[in-house]
Design an enzyme around this catalytic site. Sequence first.
Site, PDB file in Angstrom:
ATOM      1  N   LYS A  45       0.857  -1.302  -0.043  1.00  0.00           N
ATOM      2  CA  LYS A  45       0.167   0.078   0.205  1.00  0.00           C
ATOM      3  C   LYS A  45       0.816   1.127   0.133  1.00  0.00           C
ATOM      4  CE  LYS A  45      -4.094  -1.859   2.375  1.00  0.00           C
ATOM      5  NZ  LYS A  45      -4.108  -2.162   3.694  1.00  0.00           N
ATOM      6  N   ARG A  94       9.301 -17.341  10.343  1.00  0.00           N
ATOM      7  CA  ARG A  94       9.405 -16.845  11.681  1.00  0.00           C
ATOM      8  C   ARG A  94       8.651 -17.343  12.821  1.00  0.00           C
ATOM      9  NH1 ARG A  94       8.210 -10.994   8.973  1.00  0.00           N
ATOM     10  NH2 ARG A  94       6.874 -12.361   7.961  1.00  0.00           N
ATOM     11  N   SER A 131       9.292  -6.224   7.834  1.00  0.00           N
ATOM     12  CA  SER A 131       9.410  -5.021   6.919  1.00  0.00           C
ATOM     13  C   SER A 131       8.194  -4.281   7.178  1.00  0.00           C
ATOM     14  CB  SER A 131       9.575  -5.440   5.361  1.00  0.00           C
ATOM     15  OG  SER A 131      10.335  -6.541   5.147  1.00  0.00           O
TER      16      SER A 131
END
Length: 162
Positions: A45, A94, A131
């Site tokens: 976005k 993760r 991120s």
Amino acid sequence: MKKNFVRAVFPGSFDPITNGHLDVVSRGVKLFDELIIAVGRSPIKEPLFTPQERVDIIAELIKDMPRVSVESFEGLTVKYVKQRKADVILRGLRSLTDVQYEFQLAMTNRSVAGVETVFIMTSEQYGFTSSTLIREVASLGGDISRLVPKIVYARIQQKLKK
Ligand code: ADP
């Protein structure tokens, strides 16, 4: 039959590349003969860096890693993987939340293109690094210096000053 030479593609948005991603790269390079970090153009976005900026940053970070390269790609990941004559996709894990999504993605890639995915679990210290959170925290003035390489930190600071 086992292949003699295995080329892997590590695809992602890498906006920006984090210490977690680099941890996966340094572990991955021990398993494969060649590793291509592939910066996709998946729509974020509010991207922080352009794909070209991400490639430039990564190129700087891997300049002393002989069997690792970076490039950007457009379109379907599996098409790119085949075009580059790569054998596997590398992805990082993760948490259990990642597993659910990655499992689906890997199954899809295998069923549409017969491409296998190999997963590497990140070191515990980077298990919470993402991120998306880095972009958010940095834009609100938080200190993300321990989560990204120095040059990424400097580039983010530059970007946010503008
Ligand atoms: P994408 O938008 O394709 O998920 P990302 O750049 O967010 O791209 O991530 C690319 C890959 O790296 C994914 O497999 C993701 O799970 C993995 N990854 C992201 N952050 C980390 C981290 N901190 N440690 C290990 N793997 C990670």
